[in-house]
Design a protein around this motif. Sequence first.
Motif, PDB file in Angstrom:
ATOM      1  N   VAL A  54      -4.007   8.714  -8.196  1.00 43.60           N
ATOM      2  CA  VAL A  54      -2.862   7.810  -8.303  1.00 43.60           C
ATOM      3  C   VAL A  54      -2.988   6.663  -7.308  1.00 43.60           C
ATOM      4  CG1 VAL A  54      -0.374   7.603  -7.921  1.00 43.60           C
ATOM      5  CG2 VAL A  54      -1.280   9.553  -9.199  1.00 43.60           C
ATOM      6  N   VAL A  55      -3.381   7.020  -6.077  1.00 45.46           N
ATOM      7  CA  VAL A  55      -3.559   5.986  -5.055  1.00 45.46           C
ATOM      8  C   VAL A  55      -4.627   4.988  -5.480  1.00 45.46           C
ATOM      9  CG1 VAL A  55      -4.370   5.545  -2.702  1.00 45.46           C
ATOM     10  CG2 VAL A  55      -2.755   7.398  -3.136  1.00 45.46           C
ATOM     11  N   GLN A  56      -5.756   5.525  -5.987  1.00 41.70           N
ATOM     12  CA  GLN A  56      -6.847   4.643  -6.414  1.00 41.70           C
ATOM     13  C   GLN A  56      -6.411   3.764  -7.572  1.00 41.70           C
ATOM     14  OE1 GLN A  56      -8.684   5.127  -3.521  1.00 41.70           O
ATOM     15  NE2 GLN A  56     -10.266   4.438  -4.919  1.00 41.70           N
ATOM     16  N   ALA A  57      -5.660   4.367  -8.505  1.00 44.46           N
ATOM     17  CA  ALA A  57      -5.212   3.611  -9.679  1.00 44.46           C
ATOM     18  C   ALA A  57      -4.250   2.502  -9.287  1.00 44.46           C
ATOM     19  CB  ALA A  57      -4.555   4.550 -10.685  1.00 44.46           C
ATOM     20  N   ASN A  58      -3.467   2.757  -8.243  1.00 44.32           N
ATOM     21  CA  ASN A  58      -2.476   1.771  -7.823  1.00 44.32           C
ATOM     22  C   ASN A  58      -3.029   0.738  -6.856  1.00 44.32           C
ATOM     23  OD1 ASN A  58      -0.366   2.814  -9.363  1.00 44.32           O
ATOM     24  ND2 ASN A  58       0.197   4.302  -7.801  1.00 44.32           N
ATOM     25  N   LYS A  59      -4.247   0.979  -6.354  1.00 43.29           N
ATOM     26  CA  LYS A  59      -4.857  -0.006  -5.470  1.00 43.29           C
ATOM     27  C   LYS A  59      -5.203  -1.258  -6.275  1.00 43.29           C
ATOM     28  CE  LYS A  59      -8.035   0.927  -2.517  1.00 43.29           C
ATOM     29  NZ  LYS A  59      -9.275   1.453  -1.895  1.00 43.29           N
ATOM     30  N   PRO A  60      -4.936  -2.431  -5.750  1.00 46.05           N
ATOM     31  CA  PRO A  60      -5.280  -3.646  -6.482  1.00 46.05           C
ATOM     32  C   PRO A  60      -6.788  -3.793  -6.598  1.00 46.05           C
ATOM     33  CG  PRO A  60      -4.628  -4.171  -4.241  1.00 46.05           C
ATOM     34  CD  PRO A  60      -4.343  -2.707  -4.446  1.00 46.05           C
ATOM     35  N   SER A  61      -7.241  -4.369  -7.704  1.00 46.03           N
ATOM     36  CA  SER A  61      -8.664  -4.624  -7.857  1.00 46.03           C
ATOM     37  C   SER A  61      -9.077  -5.700  -6.855  1.00 46.03           C
ATOM     38  CB  SER A  61      -8.961  -5.112  -9.281  1.00 46.03           C
ATOM     39  OG  SER A  61      -8.456  -6.434  -9.463  1.00 46.03           O
ATOM     40  N   HIS A  62     -10.383  -5.865  -6.738  1.00 44.00           N
ATOM     41  CA  HIS A  62     -10.885  -6.881  -5.804  1.00 44.00           C
ATOM     42  C   HIS A  62     -10.292  -8.246  -6.124  1.00 44.00           C
ATOM     43  CE1 HIS A  62     -13.597  -9.392  -3.470  1.00 44.00           C
ATOM     44  NE2 HIS A  62     -13.901 -10.050  -4.566  1.00 44.00           N
ATOM     45  N   TRP A  63     -10.285  -8.606  -7.400  1.00 42.47           N
ATOM     46  CA  TRP A  63      -9.827  -9.939  -7.782  1.00 42.47           C
ATOM     47  C   TRP A  63      -8.320 -10.068  -7.642  1.00 42.47           C
ATOM     48  CZ3 TRP A  63     -13.212 -13.588  -7.728  1.00 42.47           C
ATOM     49  CH2 TRP A  63     -14.563 -13.292  -7.991  1.00 42.47           C
ATOM     50  N   GLU A  64      -7.585  -8.983  -7.903  1.00 41.88           N
ATOM     51  CA  GLU A  64      -6.142  -9.020  -7.681  1.00 41.88           C
ATOM     52  C   GLU A  64      -5.842  -9.201  -6.197  1.00 41.88           C
ATOM     53  OE1 GLU A  64      -5.077  -5.318  -9.416  1.00 41.88           O
ATOM     54  OE2 GLU A  64      -4.608  -6.176 -11.367  1.00 41.88           O
ATOM     55  N   ALA A  65      -6.625  -8.526  -5.371  1.00 47.25           N
ATOM     56  CA  ALA A  65      -6.447  -8.673  -3.927  1.00 47.25           C
ATOM     57  C   ALA A  65      -6.754 -10.101  -3.489  1.00 47.25           C
ATOM     58  CB  ALA A  65      -7.345  -7.684  -3.183  1.00 47.25           C
ATOM     59  N   MET A  66      -7.753 -10.708  -4.120  1.00 46.00           N
ATOM     60  CA  MET A  66      -8.112 -12.077  -3.773  1.00 46.00           C
ATOM     61  C   MET A  66      -7.001 -13.069  -4.119  1.00 46.00           C
ATOM     62  SD  MET A  66     -11.016 -12.160  -2.200  1.00 46.00           S
ATOM     63  CE  MET A  66     -10.318 -10.704  -1.394  1.00 46.00           C
ATOM     64  N   LYS A  67      -6.206 -12.742  -5.136  1.00 42.44           N
ATOM     65  CA  LYS A  67      -5.086 -13.620  -5.490  1.00 42.44           C
ATOM     66  C   LYS A  67      -4.112 -13.765  -4.335  1.00 42.44           C
ATOM     67  CE  LYS A  67      -4.814 -12.750 -10.494  1.00 42.44           C
ATOM     68  NZ  LYS A  67      -3.953 -12.193 -11.565  1.00 42.44           N
ATOM     69  N   ASP A  68      -3.917 -12.677  -3.593  1.00 40.48           N
ATOM     70  CA  ASP A  68      -2.938 -12.655  -2.506  1.00 40.48           C
ATOM     71  C   ASP A  68      -3.563 -12.839  -1.126  1.00 40.48           C
ATOM     72  OD1 ASP A  68      -0.909 -12.116  -4.378  1.00 40.48           O
ATOM     73  OD2 ASP A  68      -1.399  -9.981  -4.350  1.00 40.48           O
ATOM     74  N   GLU A  69      -4.861 -13.082  -1.105  1.00 36.57           N
ATOM     75  CA  GLU A  69      -5.555 -13.246   0.168  1.00 36.57           C
ATOM     76  C   GLU A  69      -4.988 -14.445   0.934  1.00 36.57           C
ATOM     77  OE1 GLU A  69      -7.536 -12.739   3.324  1.00 36.57           O
ATOM     78  OE2 GLU A  69      -7.991 -11.341   1.678  1.00 36.57           O
ATOM     79  N   LYS A  70      -4.609 -14.205   2.187  1.00 31.77           N
ATOM     80  CA  LYS A  70      -4.011 -15.271   2.994  1.00 31.77           C
ATOM     81  C   LYS A  70      -5.069 -16.158   3.644  1.00 31.77           C
ATOM     82  CE  LYS A  70       0.053 -13.613   2.133  1.00 31.77           C
ATOM     83  NZ  LYS A  70       0.942 -14.317   1.162  1.00 31.77           N
TER      84      LYS A  70
END
Length: 271
Positions: A54-70
Motif C-alpha cells: 500500500v505504501v509503495q502504491a501510494n508513493k508518487p512516481s518519479h515524474w509525479e514527484a518531479m512535478k512538485d519538486e521545489k
Amino acid sequence: MSARNNQSNKAAARERLRLERERQAKKDKVRRQVVVGVSAVAVLAIAGGVGYAVVQANKPSHWEAMKDEKTVVAPKNTEGTDGTTVVIGKSTAKKTLELYEDSRCPICAQFEQTVGPTVQNDIDAGKFRIKYIGATFIDNSDNGTGSKKALSALGAALNVSPEAFLEYKTALYSAKYHPEESSDKFAKDSYLIEVADSVKALKGNTAFQNDVKNGTYDAWAMKMSATFDKSGVQGTPTLKMDGKKLTAPGSDNPPMTVADFNTALTAALKG
C-alpha cells in the motif's frame, strides 16, 4: 493370582494411562501454541506485506514527484520562473514565434521535417525569434515516459547551447530517428544519446550524456510541461505570433507546407 495383586495391577495400569494422557495433553498444548504462534507471524507478515504494498502504491512516481519538486535545475540559456522561458534567435528580431510541440507527436515530426528548415533559416535571418514550449501529454494518452525523457534531454542540449538544442530537436523529429507514436523509444537513455551523437556539439559529450542518464533536467521538463498545460493550447504542433495562431489558409490547422507557412508568417509579421 490373588485379588490384591489383581487390584495392584489395575491401579498401576490406570496410573500409566493417566501419565500418558498428561504427556499427550502437554504435547497437544505445545502444538497449539506453535500453530498459533506461526499463524500470528504469518498474519503479521501478510499485514506487513500488504502495508508495504500500500505504501509503495501510494508513493508518487518519479515524474509525479518531479512535478512538485521545489528545487529545479534549469538549463543555461533559459529565463523566467524555473527557466521555462526558452527564446532563441537574434535580439534584434522584432517578433517572436511561439512553437508548441510534444517530442512524441508524429504531426510535429512531419512539420519539422517539412517546414523546420525554413523556420531555422528565418531565425538565422532575424525574421523572428522562436519561443519553445514543450509538452508531454502523449505519455498520458499512449502511456510511457518518452515525451518527458526527451524534453529533459532537450534541456540537457540547451544547457550546451541554443544551437545544440535546435539541432537536437531537429534530429529527434527526423525521419531517421523519430519513432511511431505508439513506440516509447525516447524513454531509453541509450536511444536519446544515440540520436544526440548525430549532433556535433553533443557527440561524445560526457556532460550531456550524464545529464540525460541522471535526469538532471527532469524537474525542469515537468515545469515546462506545466507551462504548456496552462497555455490553453489543445494540440501540437501549434504556432502563435502576437497571441494569434498561424494556420494554413482557410483552416484552423497548423501550416504543414513551406508555402502555407510563408503565407501565414507574412500575414503575422505585418500584424
